[in-house]
Motif scaffolding. Structure first.
Motif, PDB file in Angstrom:
ATOM      1  N   ASP A   1       0.817  -1.214   0.000  1.00 49.62           N
ATOM      2  CA  ASP A   1       0.000   0.000   0.000  1.00 49.62           C
ATOM      3  C   ASP A   1       0.853   1.266   0.000  1.00 49.62           C
ATOM      4  N   GLY A   2       2.195   1.126  -0.071  1.00 47.80           N
ATOM      5  CA  GLY A   2       3.079   2.274  -0.226  1.00 47.80           C
ATOM      6  C   GLY A   2       3.530   2.929   1.059  1.00 47.80           C
ATOM      7  N   VAL A   3       3.313   2.300   2.204  1.00 46.50           N
ATOM      8  CA  VAL A   3       3.778   2.864   3.474  1.00 46.50           C
ATOM      9  C   VAL A   3       4.881   1.986   4.048  1.00 46.50           C
ATOM     10  N   ASN A   4       5.471   2.433   5.163  1.00 47.34           N
ATOM     11  CA  ASN A   4       6.495   1.664   5.881  1.00 47.34           C
ATOM     12  C   ASN A   4       7.697   1.323   5.003  1.00 47.34           C
ATOM     13  N   LEU A   5       8.341   2.340   4.472  1.00 42.82           N
ATOM     14  CA  LEU A   5       9.572   2.180   3.710  1.00 42.82           C
ATOM     15  C   LEU A   5      10.720   1.895   4.676  1.00 42.82           C
ATOM     16  N   VAL A   6      11.434   0.763   4.475  1.00 42.61           N
ATOM     17  CA  VAL A   6      12.511   0.337   5.360  1.00 42.61           C
ATOM     18  C   VAL A   6      13.791   0.188   4.545  1.00 42.61           C
ATOM     19  N   HIS A   7      14.868   0.851   4.973  1.00 46.82           N
ATOM     20  CA  HIS A   7      16.172   0.737   4.330  1.00 46.82           C
ATOM     21  C   HIS A   7      16.951  -0.390   5.006  1.00 46.82           C
ATOM     22  N   LEU A   8      17.084  -1.547   4.331  1.00 51.56           N
ATOM     23  CA  LEU A   8      17.701  -2.738   4.933  1.00 51.56           C
ATOM     24  C   LEU A   8      19.220  -2.747   4.886  1.00 51.56           C
ATOM     25  N   THR A   9      19.801  -2.461   3.720  1.00 50.95           N
ATOM     26  CA  THR A   9      21.253  -2.522   3.535  1.00 50.95           C
ATOM     27  C   THR A   9      21.724  -1.232   2.883  1.00 50.95           C
ATOM     28  N   HIS A  10      23.036  -1.006   2.907  1.00 51.22           N
ATOM     29  CA  HIS A  10      23.565   0.267   2.412  1.00 51.22           C
ATOM     30  C   HIS A  10      24.709   0.088   1.429  1.00 51.22           C
ATOM     31  N   GLY A  11      24.778  -1.044   0.760  1.00 51.19           N
ATOM     32  CA  GLY A  11      25.834  -1.289  -0.207  1.00 51.19           C
ATOM     33  C   GLY A  11      25.304  -1.231  -1.629  1.00 51.19           C
ATOM     34  N   ASN A  12      26.159  -1.603  -2.568  1.00 53.04           N
ATOM     35  CA  ASN A  12      25.760  -1.732  -3.964  1.00 53.04           C
ATOM     36  C   ASN A  12      25.121  -3.115  -4.101  1.00 53.04           C
ATOM     37  N   ASP A  13      23.871  -3.220  -3.620  1.00 53.45           N
ATOM     38  CA  ASP A  13      23.173  -4.489  -3.446  1.00 53.45           C
ATOM     39  C   ASP A  13      22.034  -4.637  -4.448  1.00 53.45           C
ATOM     40  N   PHE A  14      21.818  -5.856  -4.924  1.00 58.79           N
ATOM     41  CA  PHE A  14      20.746  -6.104  -5.890  1.00 58.79           C
ATOM     42  C   PHE A  14      20.362  -7.578  -5.860  1.00 58.79           C
ATOM     43  N   ASN A  15      19.345  -7.925  -6.630  1.00 63.69           N
ATOM     44  CA  ASN A  15      18.859  -9.293  -6.804  1.00 63.69           C
ATOM     45  C   ASN A  15      18.425  -9.940  -5.484  1.00 63.69           C
ATOM     46  N   PRO A  16      17.575  -9.265  -4.688  1.00 61.59           N
ATOM     47  CA  PRO A  16      17.118  -9.887  -3.439  1.00 61.59           C
ATOM     48  C   PRO A  16      16.167 -11.049  -3.703  1.00 61.59           C
ATOM     49  N   ALA A  17      16.314 -12.111  -2.911  1.00 59.10           N
ATOM     50  CA  ALA A  17      15.431 -13.282  -3.009  1.00 59.10           C
ATOM     51  C   ALA A  17      15.045 -13.700  -1.597  1.00 59.10           C
ATOM     52  N   TRP A  18      13.754 -13.711  -1.325  1.00 62.04           N
ATOM     53  CA  TRP A  18      13.235 -13.997   0.000  1.00 62.04           C
ATOM     54  C   TRP A  18      13.178 -15.502   0.246  1.00 62.04           C
ATOM     55  N   SER A  19      13.610 -15.955   1.419  1.00 63.93           N
ATOM     56  CA  SER A  19      13.498 -17.376   1.748  1.00 63.93           C
ATOM     57  C   SER A  19      12.019 -17.739   1.878  1.00 63.93           C
ATOM     58  N   PRO A  20      11.634 -18.948   1.480  1.00 64.72           N
ATOM     59  CA  PRO A  20      10.227 -19.348   1.576  1.00 64.72           C
ATOM     60  C   PRO A  20       9.659 -19.278   2.990  1.00 64.72           C
ATOM     61  N   ASN A  21      10.513 -19.415   4.015  1.00 62.44           N
ATOM     62  CA  ASN A  21      10.004 -19.309   5.384  1.00 62.44           C
ATOM     63  C   ASN A  21       9.901 -17.860   5.868  1.00 62.44           C
ATOM     64  N   GLY A  22      10.371 -16.901   5.066  1.00 61.46           N
ATOM     65  CA  GLY A  22      10.239 -15.483   5.376  1.00 61.46           C
ATOM     66  C   GLY A  22      11.250 -14.925   6.354  1.00 61.46           C
TER      67      GLY A  22
END
Length: 190
Positions: A34-55
């Motif tokens: 819904d466009g709220v709760n923006l969270v900055h997780l990491t601060h590097g030159n990071d890409f291609n995130p993949a979430w584990s099935p267990n979350g």
């Protein structure tokens, strides 16, 4: 900033994505649909995130000094993604490691490594231990994807020239070519 697509959390509450740009903007971010709760997780030159099935974890690629390695960001026990997550390095090799994908049980990560002079498919435990090479040839093997039961993987191999779709067991055995043509076959999915 330059935003790149990422992956949905298994419960559909968060979208993980990569952001380029300035050092203050760079890294992995989470956002609710819904466009709220923006969270900055990491601060590097990071890409291609993949979430584990267990979350519980997000595996991603970090590029530093001209090299790509795999990292893991984890939600703390009894914490939320809005608390300070823990980041750990999974691979450390002078050649690129990339394209991480989770097994359905969240225990194993398949990835592509160029440490052997060309792209080969490897697996490792979710904590980076027990790295195992599954393909062995002089051509690029790319784009691994797990079967729904986690017992097999499909991937793209350039063993015979243009990319062809192959399948193998989860330990690298029983490799079989599924497509045979002059076109570039890519993007396998189960």
């Amino acid at each position: 900033a330059d935003d790149g697509m990422g992956d949905w959390s298994p419960d559909g509450v968060w979208l993980a994505f990569a952001r380029g740009g300035s050092s203050e903007e760079r890294g992995l971010w989470l956002r609710n649909p819904d466009g709220v709760n923006l969270v900055h997780l990491t601060h590097g030159n990071d890409f291609n995130p993949a979430w584990s099935p267990n979350g519980d974890h997000i595996v991603f690629v970090r590029r530093t000094g001209g090299n790509s390695d795999l990292y893991l960001v984890s939600r703390l026990d009894d914490g939320s993604w809005q608390d300070e997550p823990e980041t750990s390095r999974l691979t450390q090799h002078p050649d690129d490691d990339m394209a991480p994908v989770w097994s359905p049980d969240s225990d194993t990560i398949a990835f592509v490594s160029f440490r052997d002079g060309n792209g080969e498919i490897y697996t490792m435990k979710w904590d980076g231990s027990k790295q195992l090479r599954l393909t062995t040839n002089e051509a690029d093997d790319l784009d691994p994807v797990w079967s729904p039961n986690g017992r097999q993987m499909a991937f793209v191999s350039h063993l015979y020239g243009p990319g062809e779709i192959f399948i193998m067991d989860d330990d690298g055995g029983n490799q079989r070519r599924l497509t045979t043509n002059d076109a570039e076959d890519h993007s396998p999915d189960w």
